[in-house]
Design an enzyme around this catalytic site. Structure first.
Site, PDB file in Angstrom:
ATOM      1  N   SER A 233       0.842  -1.213   0.000  1.00 12.06           N
ATOM      2  CA  SER A 233       0.000   0.000   0.000  1.00 12.06           C
ATOM      3  C   SER A 233       0.869   1.252   0.000  1.00 12.06           C
ATOM      4  O   SER A 233       0.559   2.241  -0.660  1.00 12.06           O
ATOM      5  CB  SER A 233      -0.940  -0.008   1.205  1.00 12.06           C
ATOM      6  OG  SER A 233      -0.209   0.173   2.387  1.00 12.06           O
ATOM      7  N   ARG A 237       0.374   3.460  -3.263  1.00  7.42           N
ATOM      8  CA  ARG A 237      -0.292   4.743  -3.032  1.00  7.42           C
ATOM      9  C   ARG A 237       0.500   5.872  -3.709  1.00  7.42           C
ATOM     10  O   ARG A 237      -0.035   6.677  -4.460  1.00  7.42           O
ATOM     11  CB  ARG A 237      -0.408   5.030  -1.544  1.00  7.42           C
ATOM     12  CG  ARG A 237      -1.080   6.375  -1.255  1.00  7.42           C
ATOM     13  CD  ARG A 237      -1.123   6.704   0.214  1.00  7.42           C
ATOM     14  NE  ARG A 237      -1.829   5.667   0.972  1.00  7.42           N
ATOM     15  CZ  ARG A 237      -1.248   4.804   1.770  1.00  7.42           C
ATOM     16  NH1 ARG A 237       0.074   4.849   1.934  1.00  7.42           N
ATOM     17  NH2 ARG A 237      -1.929   3.899   2.404  1.00  7.42           N
ATOM     18  N   ASN A 241      -0.777   7.828  -7.169  1.00  8.34           N
ATOM     19  CA  ASN A 241      -1.009   9.272  -7.177  1.00  8.34           C
ATOM     20  C   ASN A 241      -0.158   9.976  -8.220  1.00  8.34           C
ATOM     21  O   ASN A 241      -0.640  10.815  -8.978  1.00  8.34           O
ATOM     22  CB  ASN A 241      -0.703   9.852  -5.803  1.00  8.34           C
ATOM     23  CG  ASN A 241      -1.902   9.800  -4.893  1.00  8.34           C
ATOM     24  OD1 ASN A 241      -2.802  10.612  -5.025  1.00  8.34           O
ATOM     25  ND2 ASN A 241      -1.934   8.824  -4.019  1.00  8.34           N
TER      26      ASN A 241
END
Lengths: 310, 156
Positions: A233, A237, A241
């Site tokens: 994660s 992440r 992004n």
């Protein structure tokens, strides 16, 4: 520069911008619609997606590594210079900025991490500043440096991505490094047995050995997923992004070739997206840092013994 | 998503940068910050102490000033008294001196008057004898009449 005459189509343009400069071990064969022939298996630079796929694991993203290590070197040199200049006297503006960052990170680490480990704060600093620098490359207009690279290399299809954090290898590498450090500190703090207990006697625990034997595999499965979810994660992440942000910059860049009005609109959009991205890149660097601190704190926490001994 | 050797390269780079940061960047800056914090705290403390000292010194100065004023007032008063005394004494002395001089002058005057009177007396006796000689136009027995004239002169 897209969809014009014999130039690349919009899809080609976008794909080109999302492909890394890949250097790897290419098996012998003919690739890229017959335009590239590899006579013997060997290390070479990929010319198209097909070659990159053929290289598989045995390849490296030269642009990601160059930019990531280059920016890392910029970071350590800047901060090392500041460190050599740091005194208890009056700081100048640059030193003041560095000290502000250090104090901010020191405070964040102190708030989240109550144990003693001299590695955590420097790691948080490295993560924050380095990822910020890597993300910052996102704000440069998408064509500037790749076009420059094309000019320098003389190859019109030269792949060159300048934002290392849009490469999942980079973000996952940092996530997994944090993960292995976490496991390492966990074992250092609790001992190998303590660590094993933590991942096998949680969350289900009865206290009777004949029941626990059946619970251990379930616990291990659940805890492993919990543990593994952290680095993945973390990495995804940041990657997600930045990749999305980069993609939108590229999409906006395709507008410049679609006429004056749409081009001006594209300029406005790019400006707006860049302003928004200043927030995103800082926030993503901060989130990565804070989560690292939280995971490290978790690794250092010794659970109450009575949970396992009764 | 091509996972490849970049992953390992980045991990190594990451560890290297963290270690570098841990060895050469973090400690000196944090040490400098801590030292500055201490310096500022010390400075503030010193400033506070100096302020207190200043207050104390001000008190001392005003005390000393007051004492000095009192002393000087006392001194002036004493001096005034002394001056008056001196003037008084001088006056006294002057009066005494004047009296003394007056007395001396009076004594001298009296002496000179006596002397003049003696002289006058002698001269008058001679003059009386000469006058008497002329009046009588005769020789007078100096011895017989001398006693008479002396008696006359003594009566003057």
């Amino acid at each position: 520069m897209a969809a014009e005459g014999n130039g690349p189509t919009t899809v080609e343009y976008i794909q080109h911008h999302l492909t890394n400069w890949t250097y790897g071990k290419l098996p012998a064969g003919t690739y890229c619609d017959g335009t590239s022939v590899q006579e013997t298996t060997g290390w070479t630079t990929a010319h198209c997606q097909e070659e990159i796929e053929a290289m598989g694991m045995m390849s490296i993203h030269v642009d990601s590594m160059l930019w990531s290590i280059g920016l890392g070197v910029v970071f350590v040199l800047l901060f090392r210079w500041a460190a050599s200049k740091a005194t208890s006297g009056i700081p100048n503006r640059f030193l003041g900025t560095v000290e502000m960052i250090i104090e901010f990170i020191d405070k964040t680490v102190r708030d989240g991490f109550k144990h003693r480990n001299p590695m955590i704060a420097p790691m948080a600093l490295t993560i924050f500043v380095w990822i910020f620098f890597m993300n910052l490359m996102d704000l440069l207009p998408v064509d500037w440096i790749p076009e420059l690279a094309v000019l320098v290399s003389g190859d019109p299809h030269f792949y060159f991505k300048i934002v290392p954090t849009t490469d999942p290898n980079i973000t996952l590498a940092m996530g997994f490094t944090v993960f292995f450090l976490m496991i390492g500190f966990s074992i250092m703090k609790k001992g190998a047995l303590g660590f094993l207990k933590e991942i096998t006697l949680h969350p289900f625990h009865s206290g009777k050995w004949y029941v626990d034997i059946f619970l251990v595999p379930i616990n291990f499965f659940l805890e492993s997923i919990t543990l593994l979810a952290r680095p993945i994660s973390l990495g995804l992440r940041l990657f997600g992004n930045l990749y999305a942000g980069e993609l939108i910059f590229i999409l906006i860049a395709t507008m410049y070739s679609a006429g004056l009005i749409i081009g001006i609109l594209g300029g406005v959009l790019q400006w707006g997206w860049a302003v928004f991205h200043i927030l995103v890149i800082t926030l993503q660097a901060f989130v990565f840092m804070v989560l690292t601190i939280v995971y490290m704190a978790m690794a250092h926490e010794v659970e109450e013994e009575d949970q396992f001994t009764h | 998503m091509n996972i490849n050797l970049t992953l390992i390269g980045q991990s190594i780079a990451f560890i290297f940068f963290v270690l570098f940061c841990m060895k050469f960047v973090w400690p000196p800056i944090v040490a400098a910050l801590a030292e500055r914090e201490k310096k500022i705290a010390d400075g503030l403390l010193a400033a506070e102490r100096a302020e207190k000292d200043l207050e104390l010194a001000k008190h001392k100065v005003s005390d000393q000033l007051r004492e000095a004023k009192e002393e000087s007032a006392k001194l002036i008063e004493q001096a005034n008294k002394r001056a008056q005394q001196i003037v008084e004494e001088a006056k006294q002395k002057a009066i005494e001196e004047a009296d003394r001089q007056k007395a001396a002058a009076e004594a001298e005057i009296a002496q000179q008057m006596n002397r003049a009177r003696e002289e006058l007396r002698g001269k008058v006796a001679t003059l009386a004898i000469a006058g008497a000689e002329r009046i009588l136009q005769s020789s007078v027995d100096q011895q017989a009449h001398g006693k008479l004239v002396d008696d006359l002169a003594a009566q003057l």
